[in-house]
Scaffold this motif. Structure first.
Motif, PDB file in Angstrom:
ATOM      1  N   PRO A 227       0.830  -1.208   0.000  1.00 48.58           N
ATOM      2  CA  PRO A 227       0.000   0.000   0.000  1.00 48.58           C
ATOM      3  C   PRO A 227       0.859   1.251   0.000  1.00 48.58           C
ATOM      4  CG  PRO A 227       0.240  -0.825   2.223  1.00 48.58           C
ATOM      5  CD  PRO A 227       1.050  -1.747   1.359  1.00 48.58           C
ATOM      6  N   ARG A 228       0.345   2.308  -0.605  1.00 49.91           N
ATOM      7  CA  ARG A 228       1.034   3.599  -0.583  1.00 49.91           C
ATOM      8  C   ARG A 228       0.146   4.628   0.114  1.00 49.91           C
ATOM      9  NH1 ARG A 228       3.358   5.594  -6.228  1.00 49.91           N
ATOM     10  NH2 ARG A 228       1.128   5.787  -6.645  1.00 49.91           N
ATOM     11  N   ALA A 229       0.782   5.572   0.783  1.00 50.84           N
ATOM     12  CA  ALA A 229       0.029   6.631   1.471  1.00 50.84           C
ATOM     13  C   ALA A 229      -0.760   7.476   0.481  1.00 50.84           C
ATOM     14  CB  ALA A 229       0.983   7.508   2.273  1.00 50.84           C
ATOM     15  N   SER A 230      -0.266   7.557  -0.762  1.00 48.62           N
ATOM     16  CA  SER A 230      -0.926   8.379  -1.778  1.00 48.62           C
ATOM     17  C   SER A 230      -2.032   7.628  -2.516  1.00 48.62           C
ATOM     18  CB  SER A 230       0.110   8.901  -2.781  1.00 48.62           C
ATOM     19  OG  SER A 230       0.889   7.834  -3.286  1.00 48.62           O
ATOM     20  N   ASP A 231      -2.206   6.327  -2.252  1.00 45.11           N
ATOM     21  CA  ASP A 231      -3.231   5.533  -2.943  1.00 45.11           C
ATOM     22  C   ASP A 231      -4.188   4.873  -1.958  1.00 45.11           C
ATOM     23  OD1 ASP A 231      -2.040   6.168  -5.351  1.00 45.11           O
ATOM     24  OD2 ASP A 231      -0.894   4.306  -5.495  1.00 45.11           O
ATOM     25  N   THR A 232      -4.634   5.629  -0.978  1.00 41.83           N
ATOM     26  CA  THR A 232      -5.512   5.043   0.034  1.00 41.83           C
ATOM     27  C   THR A 232      -6.849   4.590  -0.554  1.00 41.83           C
ATOM     28  OG1 THR A 232      -6.254   7.280   0.615  1.00 41.83           O
ATOM     29  CG2 THR A 232      -4.487   6.319   1.947  1.00 41.83           C
TER      30      THR A 232
ATOM     31  N   VAL B  86       2.142   4.881   7.027  1.00 39.23           N
ATOM     32  CA  VAL B  86       1.904   5.985   7.962  1.00 39.23           C
ATOM     33  C   VAL B  86       0.788   5.713   8.961  1.00 39.23           C
ATOM     34  CG1 VAL B  86       2.806   7.723   6.378  1.00 39.23           C
ATOM     35  CG2 VAL B  86       0.394   7.083   6.243  1.00 39.23           C
ATOM     36  N   GLY B  87       0.078   4.624   8.793  1.00 41.75           N
ATOM     37  CA  GLY B  87      -1.023   4.330   9.703  1.00 41.75           C
ATOM     38  C   GLY B  87      -1.231   2.843   9.833  1.00 41.75           C
ATOM     39  N   PRO B  88      -2.095   2.432  10.740  1.00 45.43           N
ATOM     40  CA  PRO B  88      -2.317   0.996  10.953  1.00 45.43           C
ATOM     41  C   PRO B  88      -2.864   0.293   9.715  1.00 45.43           C
ATOM     42  CG  PRO B  88      -3.930   2.319  12.161  1.00 45.43           C
ATOM     43  CD  PRO B  88      -2.884   3.260  11.671  1.00 45.43           C
ATOM     44  N   GLU B  89      -3.688   0.992   8.912  1.00 46.01           N
ATOM     45  CA  GLU B  89      -4.234   0.374   7.710  1.00 46.01           C
ATOM     46  C   GLU B  89      -3.114  -0.026   6.759  1.00 46.01           C
ATOM     47  OE1 GLU B  89      -4.915   3.533   8.601  1.00 46.01           O
ATOM     48  OE2 GLU B  89      -7.076   3.829   8.848  1.00 46.01           O
TER      49      GLU B  89
ATOM     50  N   ILE C  76      -0.133  18.631   3.096  1.00 46.21           N
ATOM     51  CA  ILE C  76       0.075  17.236   3.482  1.00 46.21           C
ATOM     52  C   ILE C  76       0.533  16.472   2.246  1.00 46.21           C
ATOM     53  CG2 ILE C  76      -1.083  15.119   4.194  1.00 46.21           C
ATOM     54  CD1 ILE C  76      -2.829  16.746   6.029  1.00 46.21           C
ATOM     55  N   GLY C  77       1.623  15.757   2.379  1.00 44.77           N
ATOM     56  CA  GLY C  77       2.177  14.998   1.264  1.00 44.77           C
ATOM     57  C   GLY C  77       3.671  15.214   1.163  1.00 44.77           C
TER      58      GLY C  77
ATOM     59  N   PHE D 197       4.649  22.418   6.004  1.00 48.45           N
ATOM     60  CA  PHE D 197       4.785  21.179   5.243  1.00 48.45           C
ATOM     61  C   PHE D 197       4.760  20.010   6.227  1.00 48.45           C
ATOM     62  CE2 PHE D 197       6.406  24.401   2.466  1.00 48.45           C
ATOM     63  CZ  PHE D 197       6.126  23.960   1.168  1.00 48.45           C
ATOM     64  N   LEU D 198       3.733  19.185   6.135  1.00 48.76           N
ATOM     65  CA  LEU D 198       3.492  18.148   7.132  1.00 48.76           C
ATOM     66  C   LEU D 198       3.938  16.763   6.706  1.00 48.76           C
ATOM     67  CD1 LEU D 198      -0.080  19.304   8.209  1.00 48.76           C
ATOM     68  CD2 LEU D 198       2.071  19.718   9.401  1.00 48.76           C
ATOM     69  N   GLY D 199       4.327  16.570   5.435  1.00 47.97           N
ATOM     70  CA  GLY D 199       4.696  15.245   4.967  1.00 47.97           C
ATOM     71  C   GLY D 199       3.478  14.344   4.834  1.00 47.97           C
ATOM     72  N   TYR D 200       3.739  13.065   4.599  1.00 45.12           N
ATOM     73  CA  TYR D 200       2.634  12.110   4.505  1.00 45.12           C
ATOM     74  C   TYR D 200       1.949  11.961   5.859  1.00 45.12           C
ATOM     75  CZ  TYR D 200       4.192  10.527  -0.113  1.00 45.12           C
ATOM     76  OH  TYR D 200       4.521  10.462  -1.438  1.00 45.12           O
ATOM     77  N   ARG D 201       0.643  11.744   5.818  1.00 45.97           N
ATOM     78  CA  ARG D 201      -0.145  11.536   7.023  1.00 45.97           C
ATOM     79  C   ARG D 201      -1.107  10.364   6.809  1.00 45.97           C
ATOM     80  NH1 ARG D 201       3.290  13.963   9.124  1.00 45.97           N
ATOM     81  NH2 ARG D 201       3.165  15.806  10.482  1.00 45.97           N
ATOM     82  N   SER D 202      -1.531   9.756   7.891  1.00 48.18           N
ATOM     83  CA  SER D 202      -2.475   8.642   7.822  1.00 48.18           C
ATOM     84  C   SER D 202      -3.854   9.150   7.396  1.00 48.18           C
ATOM     85  CB  SER D 202      -2.575   7.954   9.179  1.00 48.18           C
ATOM     86  OG  SER D 202      -3.209   8.813  10.119  1.00 48.18           O
ATOM     87  N   GLN D 203      -4.743   8.211   7.072  1.00 50.92           N
ATOM     88  CA  GLN D 203      -6.107   8.581   6.688  1.00 50.92           C
ATOM     89  C   GLN D 203      -6.804   9.340   7.822  1.00 50.92           C
ATOM     90  OE1 GLN D 203      -8.469   5.454   4.756  1.00 50.92           O
ATOM     91  NE2 GLN D 203      -6.600   4.271   4.472  1.00 50.92           N
ATOM     92  N   ALA D 204      -6.596   8.886   9.042  1.00 46.75           N
ATOM     93  CA  ALA D 204      -7.231   9.557  10.185  1.00 46.75           C
ATOM     94  C   ALA D 204      -6.698  10.972  10.349  1.00 46.75           C
ATOM     95  CB  ALA D 204      -6.998   8.749  11.459  1.00 46.75           C
TER      96      ALA D 204
END
Length: 405
Positions: free
Chosen positions: A14-19, A49-52, A260-261, A284-291
């Protein structure tokens, strides 16, 4: 009727950009499908970046990692050599659909090697259908694996970049051989129709990427906070957003922008904020989880996406679900999601002045922002709910292209 066991393949999962792919897989599982996830490459830690993401990463079959075992590679191809006519057909397909030149031929032979390993894994796991997202190299592997194994395949086509080199990626042949093709918008379907044979058009179905609207609490914020979510790459048009912010700043002392990103342009963009004198207004926050993205949307007043090329951005769906009005560009399938003047404002791509003017309109009118937010939420609930869209895919997986979504 039992639901078929599905395998999902992408280049990197999985990628953070393809949730949106992760949500689609989860929705299919909720509907009762067993879904095996497969990835050509191994996802980098920056995407977990997250549990998912971490859970999906742990359960995903990684093709290249498996191919690095010479014994496993040889065993897989030996399996398919027991069916010599099928093996030679697949090898011929790899050769015929390769991009021009020695390099293109070599890459397609590599994809053929990967396809043998993937096909063996799917056969051992009892997969009944293979679905691919992003119709580039990983879809070539899917097409070849289908030819080797006899397992039918399909794919979701997004754009825009696949349509920059449609013949290089042979989307015509991929569409011809697929059981069906899921197109993320009417615009995307029309683009594919430019290259697919008319006899294949009936198998091109519009199935939106979707979200779970319930994950997004309505924004209760009432300030001057802008939010951008996306890869920090040239195609997203972030320099235009920074210029627009600089032009608006003198009239809006409280104006702030969060991004974000991550991506290749991050350092240059951070330097640009310093040059424009807006570094104190940007974060600039970088990648973040869906939550964390959902939480950021709950604190935003306007969502901004000044892209030059898109399909139908899922992040716009997320913003509208959170009742945040959007300012974005009038490109590709975006107008199928964002209704200009109702749920957001659409501006010409590449026009920093028009972008600033649209932001000015919304920043000056909180009541209009709230009305647009409510309209956007209703649009997403009606047409971009992942549960509804996954049910369309489930019908296609189960009944084939005759099941009209």
């Amino acid at each position: 009727m039992s639901l078929p066991k599905i395998a999902y393949l992408t280049g990197e999962y999985p990628r953070a950009s393809d949730t949106f792919i992760q949500r689609e897989v989860a929705a299919l599982r909720m509907l009762g499908h067993e879904v095996l996830t497969c990835s050509i490459r191994t996802t980098g830690p920056e995407h977990l970046v997250g549990p998912e993401q971490r859970e999906e990463h742990a359960r995903t079959f990684r093709v290249l990692a498996a191919c690095r075992s010479p014994l496993r590679l040889l065993r897989a191809h030996a399996r398919w050599l027991r069916h010599p006519s099928r093996y030679l057909r697949a090898l011929s397909l790899a050769w015929r659909t390769a991009p021009k030149g020695i390099r293109g031929r070599c890459f397609n032979l590599i994809y053929f090697a990967e396809a043998g390993v993937l096909a063996s894994h799917l056969a051992e796991a009892g997969a009944q259908h293979l679905h691919n997202h992003i119709a580039k190299a990983s879809c070539t592997v899917a097409m070849l694996a289908s030819e080797l194994s006899g397992i039918p395949y399909s794919f979701t086509i997004h754009g825009p970049d696949i349509f920059f080199e449609p013949l290089h990626w042979r989307i015509d042949e991929k569409a011809r051989r697929a059981r069906f093709v899921a197109c993320i918008s009417a615009f995307c379907r029309a683009q594919l129709m430019c290259f697919a044979a008319p006899g294949d058009w009936d198998r091109l179905h519009i199935v939106h990427c979707g979200i779970d609207p319930a994950r997004y609490a309505p924004s209760a914020h009432d300030g001057q906070d802008l939010l951008f979510v996306g890869r920090l790459a040239g195609v997203k048009g972030v320099p235009l957003l920074l210029r627009a912010l600089a032009s608006l700043a003198p009239r809006h002392p409280a104006l702030r922008l969060r991004l974000i990103g991550d991506g290749p342009e991050r350092a240059a963009l951070e330097a640009m904020t310093r040059d424009l004198g807006i570094a104190g207004r940007t974060e600039f926050l970088g990648y973040r989880s869906q939550a964390e993205v959902a939480e950021a949307l709950a604190g935003a007043d306007v969502f901004v996406l000044p892209s030059f090329a898109e399909g139908v951005p899922v992040v716009l769906m997320e913003a509208l679900a959170a009742q945040v009005p959007v300012v974005t560009t009038r490109i590709a399938g975006v107008p199928e999601l964002v209704e200009h003047g109702t749920s957001g404002l659409l501006v010409p791509p590449g026009d920093a002045e028009a972008l600033a003017a649209a932001l000015e309109v919304l920043l000056a009118d909180p009541d209009r922002r709230r009305a647009m937010g409510a309209a956007g939420r209703a649009r997403v609930e009606a047409e971009f709910d992942v549960t509804i869209e996954a049910a369309k895919l489930s019908a296609l997986f189960t009944h084939g292209p005759e099941a009209r979504p």
